[in-house]
Design an enzyme around this catalytic site. Structure first.
Site, mmCIF file in Angstrom:
data_model
loop_
_atom_site.group_PDB
_atom_site.id
_atom_site.type_symbol
_atom_site.label_atom_id
_atom_site.label_comp_id
_atom_site.label_asym_id
_atom_site.label_seq_id
_atom_site.Cartn_x
_atom_site.Cartn_y
_atom_site.Cartn_z
ATOM 1 N N ASP A 182 0.860 -1.177 0.000
ATOM 2 C CA ASP A 182 0.000 0.000 0.000
ATOM 3 C C ASP A 182 0.900 1.232 0.000
ATOM 4 O O ASP A 182 2.006 1.189 0.547
ATOM 5 C CB ASP A 182 -0.923 0.011 1.230
ATOM 6 C CG ASP A 182 -2.156 0.865 0.996
ATOM 7 O OD1 ASP A 182 -3.243 0.287 0.809
ATOM 8 O OD2 ASP A 182 -2.020 2.112 0.984
ATOM 9 N N CYS A 189 -20.528 -1.409 -2.222
ATOM 10 C CA CYS A 189 -20.596 -2.225 -3.451
ATOM 11 C C CYS A 189 -21.932 -2.149 -4.183
ATOM 12 O O CYS A 189 -21.988 -1.678 -5.307
ATOM 13 C CB CYS A 189 -20.275 -3.674 -3.128
ATOM 14 S SG CYS A 189 -18.558 -3.885 -2.643
HETATM 15 C C1 UDX Z 1 -22.002 -7.282 -1.529
HETATM 16 C C2 UDX Z 1 -22.133 -8.667 -2.182
HETATM 17 O O1 UDX Z 1 -23.016 -9.479 -1.402
HETATM 18 C C3 UDX Z 1 -20.773 -9.328 -2.310
HETATM 19 O O2 UDX Z 1 -20.886 -10.558 -3.003
HETATM 20 C C4 UDX Z 1 -19.846 -8.389 -3.076
HETATM 21 O O3 UDX Z 1 -18.557 -8.952 -3.203
HETATM 22 C C5 UDX Z 1 -19.762 -7.030 -2.392
HETATM 23 O O4 UDX Z 1 -21.084 -6.488 -2.263
HETATM 24 P P1 UDX Z 1 -21.680 -6.352 0.970
HETATM 25 O O5 UDX Z 1 -21.693 -4.989 0.357
HETATM 26 O O6 UDX Z 1 -20.632 -6.696 1.964
HETATM 27 O O7 UDX Z 1 -21.555 -7.467 -0.190
HETATM 28 O O8 UDX Z 1 -23.093 -6.557 1.670
HETATM 29 P P2 UDX Z 1 -24.364 -7.510 1.518
HETATM 30 O O9 UDX Z 1 -24.342 -8.536 2.563
HETATM 31 O O10 UDX Z 1 -24.518 -7.964 0.116
HETATM 32 O O11 UDX Z 1 -25.524 -6.468 1.890
HETATM 33 C C6 UDX Z 1 -25.705 -5.285 1.107
HETATM 34 C C7 UDX Z 1 -26.810 -4.419 1.647
HETATM 35 O O12 UDX Z 1 -28.071 -5.020 1.398
HETATM 36 C C8 UDX Z 1 -26.761 -4.150 3.155
HETATM 37 O O13 UDX Z 1 -27.061 -2.775 3.365
HETATM 38 C C9 UDX Z 1 -27.847 -5.046 3.715
HETATM 39 O O14 UDX Z 1 -28.383 -4.535 4.911
HETATM 40 C C10 UDX Z 1 -28.868 -5.002 2.580
HETATM 41 N N1 UDX Z 1 -29.762 -6.170 2.534
HETATM 42 C C11 UDX Z 1 -29.251 -7.412 2.339
HETATM 43 C C12 UDX Z 1 -31.143 -5.984 2.642
HETATM 44 O O15 UDX Z 1 -31.616 -4.857 2.793
HETATM 45 N N2 UDX Z 1 -31.955 -7.071 2.558
HETATM 46 C C13 UDX Z 1 -31.482 -8.327 2.359
HETATM 47 O O16 UDX Z 1 -32.294 -9.262 2.278
HETATM 48 C C14 UDX Z 1 -30.076 -8.514 2.259
#
Ligand code: UDX
Length: 440
Positions: free
Chosen positions: A31, A264
């Site tokens: 980094d 993401c």
């Molecule tokens: C996501 C993808 O899941 C992962 O595969 C990718 O590599 C990066 O982006 P992440 O951003 O860590 O991962 O979170 P994730 O668990 O996917 O949740 C994303 C958002 O959706 C959160 O704000 C969560 O609270 C929301 N969510 C998730 C809902 O509102 N309802 C659901 O049923 C699931």
């Protein structure tokens, strides 16, 4: 055992580096931030990810993991280099590839022998081919420098399991040598039954954008139905249960509430749309803008419900916001729906006291206008409304009888449909939640 480098010591890079060391590889992680490298070398992981601190500690001790600011050291030591830098949202929603390009430009001059550069970052389709040319142009090793794209699918809070027991590994390659190097590297995972899918650059790049856009669509689908439920006597939680039991649909990412956020899903959704417009096929995924719109509306709806519980105005009201991270088991507040709601309430004149098990330091740095408390009880003291904005396990375990004695009014808005509604109602609380049937 292979010798690899990981370029970028953010959340993805450190997780990948520590997990590769766990698989037995020799890892140097690079980094440009001196302070971050010094902290990591001293064993301090600068963000919260369950289990990562222990894994980093272990491999600093085994000597299989070390951190540096030197690209020449990485090039001298490793023969596979992973690009693990961020691709933040840029103009018009398109991905900003500045970090990817600067890592490639910093590494290329040192690549004077056979090696493989592997992109893990989420990028617009077409980037890998461009990077491959850039490397051949700039590296002294020219054609001996191969490129591959190996998108990561890890979720925050589950980063280690998602790296060491992933659902699949995608290898976007242009040559049998690149495929062989990556198959060797991931052999322990393949031996444990993880499917490895080999494809071209473009399909590998799209796989990541498509997976995240599909997940976002699933969340917005159930949240759009929550809006329909609110206009009827239907209940979205019961509806989601019915849908989840259809094995073709499944229950994952079907949890209604204030919607998705984080570093993401929102950005990848917008970046994919921007790329399709550039490619002249913007109509194909035009529905994704509606996915985004539904998602943003749910945050406003939560604020509206809280305002209503306060009698129509938030001015001078005390609101306890439980949860500020974008999801549980994370200290990340990027595009957090919880933070959005809390700020909205504060802008409208409410005194917002916040408690989150891990994300308060990050929130406090950028949003000093909110009031941060050390635990649930202190945050809820004298509250007119308590709202749960992130579904931390700790909040599911709250005793509504005990909490009822510290608030000014027993009113709760469950922004994540995570509390046991009947327990709260039995304890005398007025319970509100998105898409739920109103009980008289
Ligand atoms: C996501 C993808 O899941 C992962 O595969 C990718 O590599 C990066 O982006 P992440 O951003 O860590 O991962 O979170 P994730 O668990 O996917 O949740 C994303 C958002 O959706 C959160 O704000 C969560 O609270 C929301 N969510 C998730 C809902 O509102 N309802 C659901 O049923 C699931």
């Amino acid at each position: 055992m292979r010798s690899i480098s990981v370029l970028g010591c953010g959340y993805l890079g450190v997780t990948h580096a520590a997990c590769m060391a766990e698989l037995g590889h020799q890892v140097v992680a690079v980094d440009t931030d001196d302070a971050k490298v010094a902290a990591l070398t001293a064993g301090e992981v600068p963000f919260y990810e369950p289990g990562l601190q222990e894994l980093v500690d272990r491999h600093l001790r085994t000597g299989r993991l070390h951190f540096t600011t030197s690209y020449s050291e990485a090039a001298a030591q490793a023969d596979i280099h992973f690009i693990c830098v961020g691709t933040p949202q840029g103009a018009d929603g398109a991905a900003d590839l500045g970090y990817v390009d600067s890592v490639v430009d910093a590494l290329a001059p040192w690549l004077d022998r056979e090696c493989l550069v592997v992109g893990k970052s989420t990028v617009p389709v077409g980037t890998a081919a461009r990077i491959a040319h850039r490397l051949v142009d700039r590296a002294p090793g020219k054609g001996a420098v191969l490129t591959a794209w190996n998108p990561e699918f890890l979720r925050e809070g589950h980063g280690i399991a998602d790296t060491l027991q992933p659902d699949r590994i995608v290898l976007g390659v242009q040559s049998p040598q690149a495929e062989k190097l990556l198959r060797d590297l991931y052999a322990p995972l393949a031996d444990a039954g993880v499917p490895i899918l080999v494809t071209d650059f473009a399909t590998a790049e799209l796989a990541k954008a498509a997976a995240n856009s599909f997940l976002a669509t699933k969340i917005s689908f159930i949240n759009a139905l929550a809006e329909v439920c609110e206009a009827t006597t239907a209940d979205v939680v019961e509806l989601a249960e019915v849908l989840a039991l259809d094995r073709r649909i499944g229950g994952e990412f079907l949890k209604p509430g204030i919607g998705f956020g984080g570093g993401c899903l929102p950005k990848d959704l917008r970046a994919l749309q921007a790329r399709t417009r550039e490619l002249g096929v913007g109509d194909s995924l035009a529905f994704l803008s509606e996915v985004d719109a539904v998602n943003l509306r749910r945050r406003e709806k939560a604020a509206h419900m809280i305002r209503q519980q306060c009698g129509g105005t938030l001015e001078g009201k005390r609101i306890a916001a439980l949860g500020i991270s974008f999801k549980p088991n994370s200290d990340d507040i990027r595009d957090s729906p919880a933070l959005h709601v809390a700020r909205r309430l504060s802008v409208e004149g409410a005194y917002v006291s916040v408690y989150d098990p891990k994300a308060m330091k990050n929130a406090q740095r950028c949003h000093p206008e909110l009031h941060y408390e050390p635990d649930v009880k202190s945050a809820c003291l004298g509250a007119d409304v308590v709202t749960v904005l992130t579904e931390w396990q700790e909040f599911q375990e709250i005793d509504p009888w005990a909490l009822g004695s510290v608030v000014a009014q027993r009113q709760v808005v469950d922004g994540r449909n995570t509390l046991k509604r009947t327990d709260w109602e039995r304890a005398g609380w007025v319970y509100g939640a998105l898409g739920r049937r109103i009980r008289s």
